[in-house]
Design a protein around this motif. Structure first.
Motif, PDB file in Angstrom:
ATOM      1  N   PRO A 260      52.445  43.769  45.793  1.00 47.20           N
ATOM      2  CA  PRO A 260      52.321  44.357  44.443  1.00 47.20           C
ATOM      3  C   PRO A 260      53.420  43.913  43.485  1.00 47.20           C
ATOM      4  O   PRO A 260      53.229  43.931  42.262  1.00 47.20           O
ATOM      5  N   LEU A 261      54.571  43.532  44.021  1.00 48.18           N
ATOM      6  CA  LEU A 261      55.659  43.049  43.169  1.00 48.18           C
ATOM      7  C   LEU A 261      55.567  41.545  42.924  1.00 48.18           C
ATOM      8  O   LEU A 261      56.039  41.044  41.895  1.00 48.18           O
ATOM      9  N   LEU A 262      54.941  40.838  43.872  1.00 45.75           N
ATOM     10  CA  LEU A 262      54.856  39.383  43.761  1.00 45.75           C
ATOM     11  C   LEU A 262      53.721  38.944  42.833  1.00 45.75           C
ATOM     12  O   LEU A 262      53.877  37.982  42.066  1.00 45.75           O
ATOM     13  N   VAL A 263      52.585  39.650  42.881  1.00 40.87           N
ATOM     14  CA  VAL A 263      51.456  39.255  42.023  1.00 40.87           C
ATOM     15  C   VAL A 263      51.757  39.590  40.569  1.00 40.87           C
ATOM     16  O   VAL A 263      52.620  40.416  40.269  1.00 40.87           O
ATOM     17  N   VAL A 264      51.026  38.956  39.682  1.00 43.21           N
ATOM     18  CA  VAL A 264      51.279  39.073  38.239  1.00 43.21           C
ATOM     19  C   VAL A 264      49.983  39.466  37.538  1.00 43.21           C
ATOM     20  O   VAL A 264      48.922  38.905  37.841  1.00 43.21           O
ATOM     21  N   GLU A 265      50.043  40.423  36.632  1.00 42.40           N
ATOM     22  CA  GLU A 265      48.850  40.754  35.845  1.00 42.40           C
ATOM     23  C   GLU A 265      48.601  39.633  34.849  1.00 42.40           C
ATOM     24  O   GLU A 265      49.471  39.290  34.055  1.00 42.40           O
ATOM     25  N   GLU A 299      36.430  30.131  30.905  1.00 48.96           N
ATOM     26  CA  GLU A 299      35.704  29.893  32.144  1.00 48.96           C
ATOM     27  C   GLU A 299      36.318  30.687  33.291  1.00 48.96           C
ATOM     28  O   GLU A 299      35.613  31.267  34.118  1.00 48.96           O
ATOM     29  N   THR A 300      37.651  30.723  33.347  1.00 52.65           N
ATOM     30  CA  THR A 300      38.322  31.557  34.349  1.00 52.65           C
ATOM     31  C   THR A 300      37.975  33.022  34.119  1.00 52.65           C
ATOM     32  O   THR A 300      37.741  33.778  35.072  1.00 52.65           O
ATOM     33  N   LEU A 301      37.919  33.430  32.864  1.00 55.47           N
ATOM     34  CA  LEU A 301      37.553  34.806  32.524  1.00 55.47           C
ATOM     35  C   LEU A 301      36.156  35.142  33.051  1.00 55.47           C
ATOM     36  O   LEU A 301      35.942  36.207  33.656  1.00 55.47           O
ATOM     37  N   GLU A 302      35.218  34.238  32.854  1.00 59.52           N
ATOM     38  CA  GLU A 302      33.839  34.465  33.302  1.00 59.52           C
ATOM     39  C   GLU A 302      33.772  34.598  34.825  1.00 59.52           C
ATOM     40  O   GLU A 302      33.120  35.494  35.358  1.00 59.52           O
ATOM     41  N   ASP A 303      34.462  33.694  35.527  1.00 58.88           N
ATOM     42  CA  ASP A 303      34.457  33.733  36.988  1.00 58.88           C
ATOM     43  C   ASP A 303      35.130  35.005  37.506  1.00 58.88           C
ATOM     44  O   ASP A 303      34.674  35.606  38.482  1.00 58.88           O
ATOM     45  N   LEU A 304      36.218  35.409  36.856  1.00 56.15           N
ATOM     46  CA  LEU A 304      36.935  36.602  37.293  1.00 56.15           C
ATOM     47  C   LEU A 304      36.092  37.851  37.079  1.00 56.15           C
ATOM     48  O   LEU A 304      36.021  38.736  37.949  1.00 56.15           O
ATOM     49  N   ARG A 305      35.450  37.966  35.940  1.00 53.90           N
ATOM     50  CA  ARG A 305      34.592  39.123  35.676  1.00 53.90           C
ATOM     51  C   ARG A 305      33.458  39.209  36.684  1.00 53.90           C
ATOM     52  O   ARG A 305      33.097  40.300  37.149  1.00 53.90           O
ATOM     53  N   HIS A 306      32.877  38.049  37.008  1.00 51.26           N
ATOM     54  CA  HIS A 306      31.786  38.050  37.975  1.00 51.26           C
ATOM     55  C   HIS A 306      32.281  38.545  39.335  1.00 51.26           C
ATOM     56  O   HIS A 306      31.627  39.365  39.993  1.00 51.26           O
ATOM     57  N   PHE A 307      33.441  38.061  39.774  1.00 47.68           N
ATOM     58  CA  PHE A 307      34.002  38.510  41.050  1.00 47.68           C
ATOM     59  C   PHE A 307      34.239  40.021  41.030  1.00 47.68           C
ATOM     60  O   PHE A 307      33.908  40.735  41.983  1.00 47.68           O
ATOM     61  N   GLN A 308      34.835  40.524  39.953  1.00 47.60           N
ATOM     62  CA  GLN A 308      35.110  41.952  39.864  1.00 47.60           C
ATOM     63  C   GLN A 308      33.823  42.770  39.930  1.00 47.60           C
ATOM     64  O   GLN A 308      33.765  43.793  40.621  1.00 47.60           O
ATOM     65  N   GLN A 309      32.818  42.323  39.230  1.00 47.17           N
ATOM     66  CA  GLN A 309      31.550  43.058  39.198  1.00 47.17           C
ATOM     67  C   GLN A 309      30.896  43.076  40.568  1.00 47.17           C
ATOM     68  O   GLN A 309      30.406  44.117  41.027  1.00 47.17           O
ATOM     69  N   VAL A 310      30.882  41.937  41.250  1.00 45.08           N
ATOM     70  CA  VAL A 310      30.254  41.841  42.571  1.00 45.08           C
ATOM     71  C   VAL A 310      30.935  42.758  43.572  1.00 45.08           C
ATOM     72  O   VAL A 310      30.278  43.372  44.418  1.00 45.08           O
ATOM     73  N   LEU A 313      34.680  46.297  41.280  1.00 42.52           N
ATOM     74  CA  LEU A 313      35.825  46.530  40.403  1.00 42.52           C
ATOM     75  C   LEU A 313      35.342  46.523  38.954  1.00 42.52           C
ATOM     76  O   LEU A 313      34.307  45.942  38.633  1.00 42.52           O
ATOM     77  N   ARG A 314      36.088  47.155  38.086  1.00 42.26           N
ATOM     78  CA  ARG A 314      35.715  47.131  36.679  1.00 42.26           C
ATOM     79  C   ARG A 314      35.862  45.705  36.144  1.00 42.26           C
ATOM     80  O   ARG A 314      36.923  45.094  36.265  1.00 42.26           O
ATOM     81  N   PRO A 315      34.802  45.147  35.566  1.00 47.92           N
ATOM     82  CA  PRO A 315      34.833  43.749  35.108  1.00 47.92           C
ATOM     83  C   PRO A 315      35.614  43.574  33.817  1.00 47.92           C
ATOM     84  O   PRO A 315      35.072  43.229  32.771  1.00 47.92           O
ATOM     85  N   THR A 316      36.899  43.819  33.888  1.00 52.24           N
ATOM     86  CA  THR A 316      37.760  43.745  32.706  1.00 52.24           C
ATOM     87  C   THR A 316      38.165  42.319  32.359  1.00 52.24           C
ATOM     88  O   THR A 316      38.574  42.047  31.234  1.00 52.24           O
ATOM     89  N   GLY A 317      38.097  41.425  33.353  1.00 52.48           N
ATOM     90  CA  GLY A 317      38.584  40.070  33.113  1.00 52.48           C
ATOM     91  C   GLY A 317      40.090  39.978  33.157  1.00 52.48           C
ATOM     92  O   GLY A 317      40.660  38.948  32.806  1.00 52.48           O
ATOM     93  N   VAL A 318      40.742  41.039  33.607  1.00 55.61           N
ATOM     94  CA  VAL A 318      42.202  41.051  33.758  1.00 55.61           C
ATOM     95  C   VAL A 318      42.520  41.059  35.259  1.00 55.61           C
ATOM     96  O   VAL A 318      41.984  41.878  36.008  1.00 55.61           O
TER      97      VAL A 318
END
Length: 351
Positions: A260-265, A299-310, A313-318
């Protein structure tokens, strides 16, 4: 479904491309050649996992290699110069097939010729910031399967949640299930087990994408470590120093307290090594086709939202802490996948 530009043998372009790439690799070991590298060594040069490379080189179960990988393989294996354009042509045709599958199309639009269809596919597939290269869409069958599994899992969770609420409150099970389904539709996570943080340390199973993720994130925190996927003594020492700076026990193991400290929002507009870690995980999560550029674009935003939705997770794209945890838990192919290369990878199944 109609395939675009099947080759002379009637094979889909994806299978023909995989066969061509595998031919390059096998020919590199013929007499007079430079010596064929193992797939493990070749994957390290290409900065992808060995099992991912094996899929690109397997005509029986082909996975379309991104154009950048096709070009890199041609250069690394010293393949015949005249075959590069053929490989590019097969890659574009395979991408067009995937685009049609994702869109549910069976034929070009009325009045649209082959050249026009290819031009439109190329324009739609170009990666942001790299107009000369094409982005690889996720294979339609896999993405459809993942979405269907996610949908079925959501229904099961909603049903079980409804039963549980009904027992506790006396409320009709159908009402509770409807409320759970409404929560899912609103983008909130349905009840169910959540993945735990991976424990990554200096062990054989923690090489490749695990080690590379740690190294990318350490570099974001200004630690001078190479991004080679090898969790070696140098990487371990950097982890220990990171833990000391954050008042953790310096054991050199990246687990539930260190991650949790190593990853970055991260969100659209972010750049750097942490973005490359995120994009590498997205590219290897089973969707495929996320370009590792170090720039968080649309494009990264689109892929991330899709992963979250599947994955509920809330598809925030963050890319928040939960998203990072899920990304590492659902990496594909599994760590115990047997590579096509007969050389042992030394990578057993995860803990």
């Amino acid at each position: 479904m109609t395939h675009v530009r099947d080759d002379e043998g009637g094979r889909p372009p994806g299978a023909a491309l995989s066969e061509l790439l595998r031919g390059w690799w096998e020919a590199a070991g013929e007499p007079g050649g430079r010596g064929r590298p193992t797939q493990q060594a070749l994957a390290v040069r290409l900065r992808i996992d060995q099992t991912t490379l094996s899929r690109y080189l397997n005509p029986r179960h082909p996975s379309v290699a991104p154009l950048r990988i096709v070009e890199a393989l041609h250069a690394q294996l010293k393949a015949p110069a005249g075959e590069l354009e053929r490989a590019r042509e097969l890659c574009r045709a395979a991408l067009e097939n995937q685009r049609r599958q994702r869109a549910g199309e069976t034929a070009p639009a009325a009045g649209e010729g082959r050249a026009a269809a290819e031009g439109r596919a190329a324009a739609e597939g170009r990666a942001e910031g790299d107009p000369g290269r094409m982005r690889v869409p996720a294979p339609a069958s896999r993405r459809t399967t993942v979405r269907m599994l996610g949908f079925v899992a959501a229904l099961v969770c909603a049903f079980l949640a409804g039963l549980g609420v009904a027992r506790l409150t006396g409320e009709p099970a159908g009402t509770a299930g409807t409320r759970a389904a409404d929560a899912k539709a609103a983008g909130t996570r349905t009840p169910g087990p959540e993945p735990s943080w991976l424990l990554v340390r200096r062990m054989p199973e923690d090489q490749l994408w695990r080690g590379r993720t740690v190294q990318y994130l350490l570099r974001h925190h200004r630690f001078d470590v190479p991004v080679d996927g090898h969790f070696d003594a140098r990487t371990e020492a950097a982890v220990k120093e990171f833990q000391r700076r954050n008042h953790l026990e310096p054991d050199g193991k990246v687990g539930r307290k260190t991650w949790p400290l190593l990853v970055v929002e991260l969100r659209v507009g972010a750049k750097g090594d942490a973005v490359m870690a995120l994009q590498s995980l997205l590219d290897n999560v089973g969707e495929g086709g996320t370009a590792v550029t170090g720039t968080f674009g649309h494009e990264t935003l689109e892929d991330l939202r899709h992963f979250q939705q599947v994955h509920g997770l809330r598809p925030t794209g963050v890319a928040d802490v939960d998203t990072w945890r899920y990304l590492m838990a659902f990496q594909e192919p599994p760590m115990n996948t047997v590579p096509l290369d007969p050389t042992p990878s030394g990578v057993p199944s995860p803990q």
